[in-house]
Scaffold this active site. Structure first.
Site, PDB file in Angstrom:
ATOM      1  N   GLU A 275      -9.760  -3.345   5.766  1.00  0.00           N
ATOM      2  CA  GLU A 275      -8.882  -2.165   5.800  1.00  0.00           C
ATOM      3  C   GLU A 275      -9.710  -0.894   5.753  1.00  0.00           C
ATOM      4  OE1 GLU A 275      -5.821  -2.129   7.056  1.00  0.00           O
ATOM      5  OE2 GLU A 275      -5.148  -3.464   5.456  1.00  0.00           O
TER       6      GLU A 275
ATOM      7  N   ASP B 234     -11.993   0.199  10.643  1.00  0.00           N
ATOM      8  CA  ASP B 234     -12.026   0.000  12.099  1.00  0.00           C
ATOM      9  C   ASP B 234     -12.574   1.207  12.839  1.00  0.00           C
ATOM     10  OD1 ASP B 234      -9.705   1.489  11.571  1.00  0.00           O
ATOM     11  OD2 ASP B 234      -8.545   0.527  13.165  1.00  0.00           O
TER      12      ASP B 234
ATOM     13  N   GLY C  84       7.393   2.936   9.757  1.00  0.00           N
ATOM     14  CA  GLY C  84       6.814   3.595   8.584  1.00  0.00           C
ATOM     15  C   GLY C  84       6.440   2.616   7.490  1.00  0.00           C
TER      16      GLY C  84
ATOM     17  N   LEU D 156       3.205  -1.546   9.805  1.00  0.00           N
ATOM     18  CA  LEU D 156       3.199  -2.780  10.608  1.00  0.00           C
ATOM     19  C   LEU D 156       2.957  -2.480  12.090  1.00  0.00           C
ATOM     20  CD1 LEU D 156       6.179  -4.541   8.787  1.00  0.00           C
ATOM     21  CD2 LEU D 156       3.733  -5.001   8.486  1.00  0.00           C
ATOM     22  N   SER D 157       2.440  -1.283  12.369  1.00  0.00           N
ATOM     23  CA  SER D 157       2.017  -0.899  13.727  1.00  0.00           C
ATOM     24  C   SER D 157       3.156  -0.786  14.724  1.00  0.00           C
ATOM     25  CB  SER D 157       0.966  -1.873  14.273  1.00  0.00           C
ATOM     26  OG  SER D 157      -0.198  -1.747  13.547  1.00  0.00           O
ATOM     27  N   SER D 158       4.296  -0.270  14.287  1.00  0.00           N
ATOM     28  CA  SER D 158       5.401  -0.107  15.244  1.00  0.00           C
ATOM     29  C   SER D 158       5.008   0.886  16.337  1.00  0.00           C
ATOM     30  CB  SER D 158       6.675   0.338  14.534  1.00  0.00           C
ATOM     31  OG  SER D 158       6.473   1.555  13.874  1.00  0.00           O
TER      32      SER D 158
ATOM     33  N   GLU E 289      -2.751   7.557  20.966  1.00  0.00           N
ATOM     34  CA  GLU E 289      -2.543   7.935  19.547  1.00  0.00           C
ATOM     35  C   GLU E 289      -3.480   9.070  19.148  1.00  0.00           C
ATOM     36  OE1 GLU E 289      -1.150   5.723  16.434  1.00  0.00           O
ATOM     37  OE2 GLU E 289      -0.905   3.838  17.525  1.00  0.00           O
TER      38      GLU E 289
ATOM     39  N   ASP F 245      -5.073  -1.687  15.406  1.00  0.00           N
ATOM     40  CA  ASP F 245      -3.659  -1.970  15.657  1.00  0.00           C
ATOM     41  C   ASP F 245      -3.402  -2.269  17.126  1.00  0.00           C
ATOM     42  OD1 ASP F 245      -3.627  -1.230  13.048  1.00  0.00           O
ATOM     43  OD2 ASP F 245      -2.557   0.652  13.350  1.00  0.00           O
TER      44      ASP F 245
ATOM     45  N   TYR G 170      -3.464  10.134   6.274  1.00  0.00           N
ATOM     46  CA  TYR G 170      -4.428   9.287   6.989  1.00  0.00           C
ATOM     47  C   TYR G 170      -5.606  10.132   7.472  1.00  0.00           C
ATOM     48  CZ  TYR G 170      -6.394   5.843  10.162  1.00  0.00           C
ATOM     49  OH  TYR G 170      -7.256   4.971  10.780  1.00  0.00           O
TER      50      TYR G 170
HETATM   51  C1  GLA Z   1      -3.839   2.351  10.334  1.00  0.00           C
HETATM   52  C2  GLA Z   1      -4.687   2.728  11.543  1.00  0.00           C
HETATM   53  C3  GLA Z   1      -5.758   1.683  11.790  1.00  0.00           C
HETATM   54  C4  GLA Z   1      -6.558   1.397  10.526  1.00  0.00           C
HETATM   55  C5  GLA Z   1      -5.624   1.143   9.342  1.00  0.00           C
HETATM   56  C6  GLA Z   1      -6.356   1.023   8.040  1.00  0.00           C
HETATM   57  O1  GLA Z   1      -3.107   1.192  10.609  1.00  0.00           O
HETATM   58  O2  GLA Z   1      -3.884   2.836  12.698  1.00  0.00           O
HETATM   59  O3  GLA Z   1      -6.595   2.111  12.840  1.00  0.00           O
HETATM   60  O4  GLA Z   1      -7.480   2.420  10.260  1.00  0.00           O
HETATM   61  O5  GLA Z   1      -4.668   2.172   9.198  1.00  0.00           O
HETATM   62  O6  GLA Z   1      -7.120  -0.126   8.043  1.00  0.00           O
END
Ligand code: GLA
Length: 339
Positions: free
Chosen positions: A19, A22, A104, A107-109, A140, A152, A201
Site C-alpha cells: 500500500e 505504487d 468512495g 475499491l477503485s470504482s 486520473e 488500480d 491523497y
Molecule cells: C489509491 C491509488 C493507488 C495507490 C493506493 C494506495 O488507490 O489510486 O495508486 O497509491 O491508493 O496504495
C-alpha cells in the site's frame, strides 16, 4: 463510423498488500472483487457526449473537449477524450453506466469506470492491457488531477478473478498467482467515505515525494535501508512505511507462492500497523475493525487502498468465514461486506 453498441464489464479491486508504494517502485498485490461496472458505449453521430446512469441520477450532455467538472461523469469524459486522442473513436458518444462497486470505499470504482470506457472504445485487435492501464492512469493524473500510481488501473484492466496480480510497478510486469483454495479474502466497508480528489491523497503523495527528493532517489522502495536514518519527522515516517512495505510485499509474494496463510496474514497485520503509525492514513474506526477481525480469528487484516476511510481486507480460513463474520457483525452491526 460504426454506431454499433459495445458493452464491457470491469471489476473493482481489493489490495492485499503493497500500500502506498505504487509510485515508489514497489511490488503490489491487488485482486479483482466480484462487484463490477457495466458500461455501454456507442457513437451518436453528433459533437456531444451523452453520459448517463440511472443509478447516479443525472445525465451529462457535454461538448467533446469539456474539462473536468469534478462530478462522477469525469471518469467517462476523460476516457472518451483519451480514446479520441488515440484515434480509437470518433465524434460524440452515448455512454451508460451501471455499477455495483461501492463508491468512495477504496475499491477503485473510478479506475474501473475509466478502464471500462477505454475498453469499450478500444478497436478490435488492440489487446495491450498494460498500455490501456497506462492511458487510464493518465486520465486520473492529468484530466482528473489525482496523482495516483498505476496499481488500480492495472488491477482492473489485467487482473483475473480468483487470482492475485503481483505487479512490479517499475515496469508493469506482473504474475497472476491463484489465491489458494484454503484462503478467503473478506472485504468490509467501514462506511466512512473518502475521495482521492479531496486533497488528503495528494498531501501524503507530496510528503513521500519530498522524502525521495531529500534522499536524491527516484524510488524509495529501492533504498537499502540505512539511508532512511538521514531523515527525521514526518518524511522519515513516510519513507519508513514505503521501504518496509516494499519488503513486506516481496515477502508476501513468497508466502503466497508457498501457500503459507499465516505468514501472509502476519505481513498484512504489520502492513496495517505501518499504515497506522508511519503513513498515518488509518482511522480509529478502521483500527478497531482490524483488531476485532483478528481477535475473532482472522489470520490477517488491514486497511486496503489509500485509507482515511474505505475498507479493510481480512484473510480468513474459508470454513470459519460464516461464524467469524457473524461474530464481527455482532460487535459492529453497521458493517457491510464488499467482496
Ligand atoms: C489509491 C491509488 C493507488 C495507490 C493506493 C494506495 O488507490 O489510486 O495508486 O497509491 O491508493 O496504495
Amino acid at each position: 463510423m460504426s454506431t454499433e453498441e459495445v458493452t464491457v464489464r470491469v471489476p473493482g479491486r481489493v489490495n492485499l498488500i503493497g500500500e502506498w508504494i505504487d509510485f515508489s517502485g514497489g511490488t503490489v498485490l491487488p485482486m479483482p472483487i466480484r462487484s463490477e461496472i457495466t458500461l455501454t458505449r456507442r457513437s451518436n453521430g453528433t459533437q456531444t457526449d451523452v453520459i448517463g446512469s440511472a443509478q447516479f441520477g443525472n445525465e451529462a450532455r457535454v461538448g467533446m473537449e469539456t474539462p473536468a467538472q469534478h462530478d462522477w461523469p469525469d471518469a467517462v469524459r476523460g476516457a472518451l477524450q483519451a480514446a479520441r486522442a488515440m484515434g480509437w473513436i470518433d465524434g460524440g458518444q452515448d455512454v451508460s453506466v451501471h455499477s455495483d462497486i461501492p463508491v468512495g470505499q477504496g475499491l477503485s470504482s473510478s479506475a474501473a469506470t475509466i478502464v471500462a470506457a477505454l475498453k469499450a472504445s478500444r478497436p478490435a485487435g488492440e489487446t495491450d492491457d498494460v498500455a490501456l492501464a497506462l492511458a487510464a492512469r493518465r486520465v486520473e493524473n492529468e484530466f482528473m488531477g489525482v496523482p495516483c500510481g498505476i496499481m488500480d488501473q492495472m488491477a482492473v484492466a489485467a487482473g483475473r478473478r480468483g487470482h492475485v496480480l503481483a505487479l512490479d510497478t517499475v515496469d508493469c510486469s506482473f504474475e497472476l498467482l491463484p489465491l489458494p483454495d484454503d484462503w478467503e479474502i473478506v472485504v468490509i466497508q467501514s462506511g466512512v467515505q473518502r475521495e482521492l480528489a479531496d486533497g488528503s491523497y495528494k498531501m501524503r503523495q507530496l510528503e513521500c515525494q519530498a522524502a525521495a527528493d531529500a534522499l536524491g532517489v527516484e524510488h524509495l522502495c529501492a533504498l537499502k535501508g540505512p539511508e532512511l536514518l538521514k531523515l527525521s519527522g514526518a518524511p522519515a515516517r513516510r519513507a519508513r512505511h514505503i521501504w518496509t512495505e516494499g519488503q513486506r510485499s516481496l515477502e508476501a509474494v513468497d508466502a503466497l507462492k508457498a501457500r503459507d496463510r499465516s505468514a501472509f496474514g502476519r505481513l498484512m497485520v504489520a502492513s496495517h500497523n505501518s499504515l497506522r503509525d508511519d503513513m498515518e492514513v488509518s482511522l480509529p474506526v478502521m483500527d478497531r475493525m482490524v483488531e476485532d477481525a483478528l481477535a475473532l480469528g482472522a489470520e490477517g487484516a488491514r486497511l486496503t487502498g489509500a485509507g482515511f476511510g474505505g475498507c479493510i481486507a481480512a484473510l480468513v480460513a474459508p470454513e470459519c468465514v460464516a461464524t467469524w463474520w457473524a461474530a464481527l457483525q455482532a460487535r459492529h452491526p453497521q458493517l457491510k461486506r464488499a467482496d
